[in-house]
Design a protein around this motif. Structure first.
Motif, PDB file in Angstrom:
ATOM      1  N   VAL B 177      44.267  28.139  32.993  1.00 51.75           N
ATOM      2  CA  VAL B 177      42.851  28.375  32.701  1.00 51.75           C
ATOM      3  C   VAL B 177      42.210  29.470  33.539  1.00 51.75           C
ATOM      4  CG1 VAL B 177      42.080  26.226  31.665  1.00 51.75           C
ATOM      5  CG2 VAL B 177      42.449  26.351  34.135  1.00 51.75           C
ATOM      6  N   VAL B 178      42.847  29.826  34.631  1.00 52.65           N
ATOM      7  CA  VAL B 178      42.180  30.795  35.494  1.00 52.65           C
ATOM      8  C   VAL B 178      43.112  31.930  35.921  1.00 52.65           C
ATOM      9  CG1 VAL B 178      42.445  29.022  37.268  1.00 52.65           C
ATOM     10  CG2 VAL B 178      41.162  31.075  37.799  1.00 52.65           C
ATOM     11  N   THR B 179      42.688  33.140  35.615  1.00 51.87           N
ATOM     12  CA  THR B 179      43.478  34.317  35.975  1.00 51.87           C
ATOM     13  C   THR B 179      43.165  34.692  37.424  1.00 51.87           C
ATOM     14  OG1 THR B 179      41.768  35.891  35.375  1.00 51.87           O
ATOM     15  CG2 THR B 179      43.240  35.128  33.615  1.00 51.87           C
ATOM     16  N   ARG B 180      43.943  35.646  37.910  1.00 53.31           N
ATOM     17  CA  ARG B 180      43.776  36.060  39.296  1.00 53.31           C
ATOM     18  C   ARG B 180      42.387  36.649  39.546  1.00 53.31           C
ATOM     19  NH1 ARG B 180      44.918  39.598  43.412  1.00 53.31           N
ATOM     20  NH2 ARG B 180      46.554  39.012  44.893  1.00 53.31           N
ATOM     21  N   ASP B 181      41.992  37.553  38.661  1.00 51.46           N
ATOM     22  CA  ASP B 181      40.677  38.182  38.822  1.00 51.46           C
ATOM     23  C   ASP B 181      39.562  37.147  38.724  1.00 51.46           C
ATOM     24  OD1 ASP B 181      41.282  40.762  39.400  1.00 51.46           O
ATOM     25  OD2 ASP B 181      41.439  41.387  37.302  1.00 51.46           O
ATOM     26  N   GLN B 182      39.758  36.245  37.789  1.00 48.59           N
ATOM     27  CA  GLN B 182      38.768  35.195  37.605  1.00 48.59           C
ATOM     28  C   GLN B 182      38.627  34.379  38.893  1.00 48.59           C
ATOM     29  OE1 GLN B 182      39.869  33.007  34.141  1.00 48.59           O
ATOM     30  NE2 GLN B 182      37.761  32.435  33.633  1.00 48.59           N
ATOM     31  N   LEU B 183      39.765  34.075  39.478  1.00 42.75           N
ATOM     32  CA  LEU B 183      39.738  33.315  40.721  1.00 42.75           C
ATOM     33  C   LEU B 183      38.895  34.025  41.774  1.00 42.75           C
ATOM     34  CD1 LEU B 183      40.698  30.996  42.524  1.00 42.75           C
ATOM     35  CD2 LEU B 183      42.693  32.375  43.117  1.00 42.75           C
ATOM     36  N   LEU B 184      39.135  35.315  41.900  1.00 43.75           N
ATOM     37  CA  LEU B 184      38.374  36.085  42.884  1.00 43.75           C
ATOM     38  C   LEU B 184      36.877  36.040  42.573  1.00 43.75           C
ATOM     39  CD1 LEU B 184      40.778  39.111  43.413  1.00 43.75           C
ATOM     40  CD2 LEU B 184      40.183  37.330  45.053  1.00 43.75           C
ATOM     41  N   ASP B 185      36.549  36.176  41.291  1.00 41.66           N
ATOM     42  CA  ASP B 185      35.138  36.104  40.895  1.00 41.66           C
ATOM     43  C   ASP B 185      34.535  34.755  41.263  1.00 41.66           C
ATOM     44  OD1 ASP B 185      35.267  38.638  39.916  1.00 41.66           O
ATOM     45  OD2 ASP B 185      35.563  38.052  37.823  1.00 41.66           O
ATOM     46  N   GLU B 186      35.290  33.718  40.969  1.00 43.53           N
ATOM     47  CA  GLU B 186      34.772  32.368  41.218  1.00 43.53           C
ATOM     48  C   GLU B 186      34.584  32.123  42.709  1.00 43.53           C
ATOM     49  OE1 GLU B 186      33.902  30.450  38.663  1.00 43.53           O
ATOM     50  OE2 GLU B 186      34.593  32.046  37.313  1.00 43.53           O
TER      51      GLU B 186
END
Lengths: 197, 197
Positions: B177-186
């Motif tokens: 559910v969560v990509t690397r970039d998404q993780l950083l954003d979150e």
DNA sequence: GTTGAATGCGAGCAATGACTCGCGTCACGA
DNA sequence: TCGTGACGCGAGTCATTGCTCGCATTCAAC
């Protein structure tokens, strides 16, 4: 389980074994968790142990499963009490319940979380996480302003993992800089600010 | 170390032993980490191993220490590159560096973080955490609006622990559910919202 | 080249621990 | 009361493993 105990006598013995396993784990640590020792502490012979447990890992699994089930039950109970009443209050209550559950047997938590190879807990802990996460995801998805940035699935993943670690480390490390109430406040501030971003 | 290797030959042997230890850990797992096996894989006799390492734990410790040192160095390097430039960019860069460091040898991370009794890592991981935490505390304390609610010491404790777990679990579990970039954003949204609350 | 220290070997010791097996005991239905 | 299967025992087996010790080999200084 190799075979199910049928008479009351044997059922009681299995109980004694599991309890002894828990005791050995807490008092002597994981390294001392040998089948012989568990049997001795239970006042039972090694042979009897193997009549109901296929191998060493099986007893350990029962002990661990019971522990996490206890934790999960407490958290679930708190969650059930406040069904419908979502929002900050629920986050605080759930975190509080988790803290209380972890504090209940800090010694066993220490062994289970720090001495045991994590792999052995994987399944159970993952189950607990999943349960809370799914509940949270559905709540977030049902919010009026649900089209917002923190994707529900992602947001629950983030929040659950963050809180889990904070709660666990707080209970285990008992950092002086942060009191229990403070921790709850901080958790609230953390996820509150995040979810409404 | 029982005694320091003096000749080049023996220094090389110690190297081979440590490398072999790492290999055994990754390829066969912690349970298979026996002194005899490590020696065999290193192409060395058990006796020779004990000329430079006092016991089994000593080699393991070197292997683990090297690993966390690697991770710490990468994170520290990223931190050093951006000294003075605090703020969201730094959080993102640091988290990114941590992710990269953990991704570098995911197999070893798995063994070190999930198969090994956590206790063995305690010291090293705690050191890494402390380092980042202290740096962050001083930054927070020096902020213009430093009288705000999130107490610097507490805030860094919270943020570091939260990010640590998120990074580690993301690398190990690779949730779909969560990509690397998404993780950083979150992560950014999480701590950003929190620190400015 | 000789010598002594550093190095390396690997068989083997001692201990541990998971697990078995043959035998005795107990409870319960007939 | 008695027979049968469930129950329980604990000495013992087998494999593993941490670690040592006596001996062989290599290196470097003279």
């Amino acid at each position: 389980m190799r075979k199910a105990p049928q008479q009351a006598r044997s059922r009681e013995m299995v109980e004694r074994l599991v309890t002894a396993g828990r005791r050995v784990l807490v008092e002597r640590g994981y390294d001392a968790f040998s089948t012989n020792r568990v049997a001795t502490v239970a006042g039972v012979s090694p042979g009897s142990l193997y009549q109901y447990f296929p191998d060493k890992a099986a007893i350990l699994e029962v002990v661990i499963d019971r522990y996490w089930e206890e934790v999960a039950d407490r958290v679930a109970a708190s969650l059930a009490d406040r069904i419908g009443e979502f929002g900050p209050g629920m986050v605080r209550a759930t975190t509080d319940a988790l803290l209380t559950a972890l504090e209940a047997d800090r010694e066993l938590l220490r062994v289970v979380a720090e001495e045991l190879p994590v792999q052995r807990n994987r399944e159970r802990r993952a189950a607990l996480e999943r349960r809370v996460r799914e509940l949270m995801t559905t709540y977030l998805a049902a919010r009026p302003d649900s089209s917002h940035r923190p994707n529900p699935a992602v947001a629950s993943w983030v929040v659950v993992l963050a809180i889990e670690n904070l709660a666990m480390r707080w209970v285990l490390d008992q950092p002086e800089v942060v009191t229990r109430d403070q921790l709850l406040d901080e958790v609230l501030a953390l996820v509150g600010g995040y979810l409404l971003a």
